[in-house]
Design a protein around this motif. Structure first.
Motif: not given
Length: 162
Positions: A53-59, A70-81
């Motif tokens: 999980n990229d655990n992106c800070p909320q800033n 997310e715009a440049t990597i197909s299917g990227y949603k913040g978590t890589t399985s």
């Protein structure tokens, strides 16, 4: 039609039929698996899966960087399985290194936006209260994945301290 023309047509059609049959036989032979006694037995190692999980800070800076990913990597949603074996194969380590680079992009965006240095670490808990793992180099990733498999750890979070 002349006899010569009929003979030529017959041989042309016959040749095509023979060619098609030959191709079918070759394809059949190529797709038939070898008997199990002819090939060495391949050991199957257990597979493990971990959610990175990229655990992106909320800033604004971090969220903008995540949105760019997310715009440049197909299917990227913040978590890589990540599905891996022990020991992890090179492709699996490369996938984990790619995850690290995603997190590094978010950290760099925070640094540029806030002017503060960001320390990036990886932990079993999103608030850094769990077990920490090293994910900076291929050697560290390989060792971390092995320990994670042994401990049945299924989640890893990036932690950004700034």
């Amino acid at each position: 039609m002349s006899r010569h023309s009929l003979n030529a047509r017959f041989f042309c059609v016959t040749g095509r039929i023979i060619l098609a049959l030959g191709a079918g036989i070759l394809f059949s032979c190529a797709s038939t698996p070898a008997p199990s006694g002819d090939s060495p037995a391949k050991k199957s190692s257990p597979s493990y899966e971990v959610a990175l999980n990229d655990n992106c800070p909320q800033n604004t800076y971090a969220l903008t960087a995540e949105l760019a990913l997310e715009a440049t990597i197909s299917g990227y949603k913040g978590t890589t399985s990540l599905l891996f074996s022990v020991p992890p194969e090179d492709e699996q380590v490369m996938a984990a290194q790619e995850f690290h680079s995603f997190c590094r992009s978010i950290a760099e965006a925070i640094e540029k936006g806030t002017g503060r240095t960001v320390s990036l670490s990886f932990n079993t808990s999103p608030d850094s209260s769990g077990e920490e793992f090293k994910f900076s180099t291929a050697k560290e990733i390989k060792a971390s994945l092995q320990v994670m498999a042994q401990g049945n750890i299924t989640e890893l979070y990036a932690v950004y301290d700034y």
